[in-house]
Design an enzyme around this catalytic site. Structure first.
Site: not given
Length: 151
Positions: A74, A77
Site C-alpha cells: 500500500c 501506508c
C-alpha cells in the site's frame, strides 16, 4: 462499515484491505518500496499475544498506544510510515505499534479495519480515537492534542 471506509477513502488517501487495489486521491513521492521500521522504537506486531502484552503493559503504565494497521503493498501506508516514524521519535512516551494486515488479518478484522493505513489511539486498552488514511496534518494534530492530555 465498509461504506464509511469507502467514503473516507475516496476523500482521503488509503488502500482497501480487501485486496491489493489502491484508491489514491493524490500521488506520493515514494522512495522506498516497502515499510521499514528497523532502527525505530516502533514495535512490529507478530501475533495477537504480542499485541495483548503491549496493551496490558500500556494499561499498567497508563501509556497511550498508537497503532498503525498497514500493508506492505500500500503506497499510502509507505508514505504514512514516514510521519509515523517521526512521531514515534517526537513522542517516545507513547507506545507505537505496527500491524501488517496481510500477516495478521484476524487482528485487522477484530478492530474493524476496512482500509489502510488506519491508526488507532488506545488508552487503557480502549480506543479513544481513530484516523483512516495517510493524512500527516490530521495525524500530527491528533498527536499534539493527545500528548497534551495524556502525557
Amino acid at each position: 462499515m465498509f461504506s464509511r471506509a469507502l467514503s473516507a477513502c475516496l476523500n482521503l488517501s488509503c488502500c482497501f484491505s480487501m485486496g491489493n487495489s489502491c484508491w489514491k486521491s493524490y500521488d506520493y513521492d515514494i522512495d522506498e518500496e516497502e515499510l521499514d521500521y528497523s532502527g525505530t522504537n516502533i514495535c512490529v506486531i507478530k501475533n495477537k499475544e504480542n499485541l495483548e502484552k503491549i496493551i496490558s503493559e500500556s494499561t499498567n503504565t497508563n501509556k497511550m498506544v498508537v497503532m498503525n494497521f498497514n500493508a506492505t503493498w500500500c503506497e499510502p501506508c509507505i508514505a504514512a510510515s514516514r510521519f509515523y516514524i517521526e512521531s514515534s521519535k517526537k513522542y517516545p512516551y507513547f507506545l507505537f505499534v505496527a500491524v501488517d494486515i496481510d500477516d495478521l488479518d484476524e487482528l485487522a478484522s477484530a478492530y474493524g479495519v476496512d482500509a489502510t493505513p488506519t491508526f488507532f489511539f488506545l488508552l487503557g486498552g480502549t480506543t479513544i480515537d481513530t484516523l483512516v488514511g495517510a493524512h500527516k496534518e490530521q495525524f500530527e494534530k491528533k498527536m499534539e492534542i493527545l500528548a497534551r492530555f495524556y502525557h
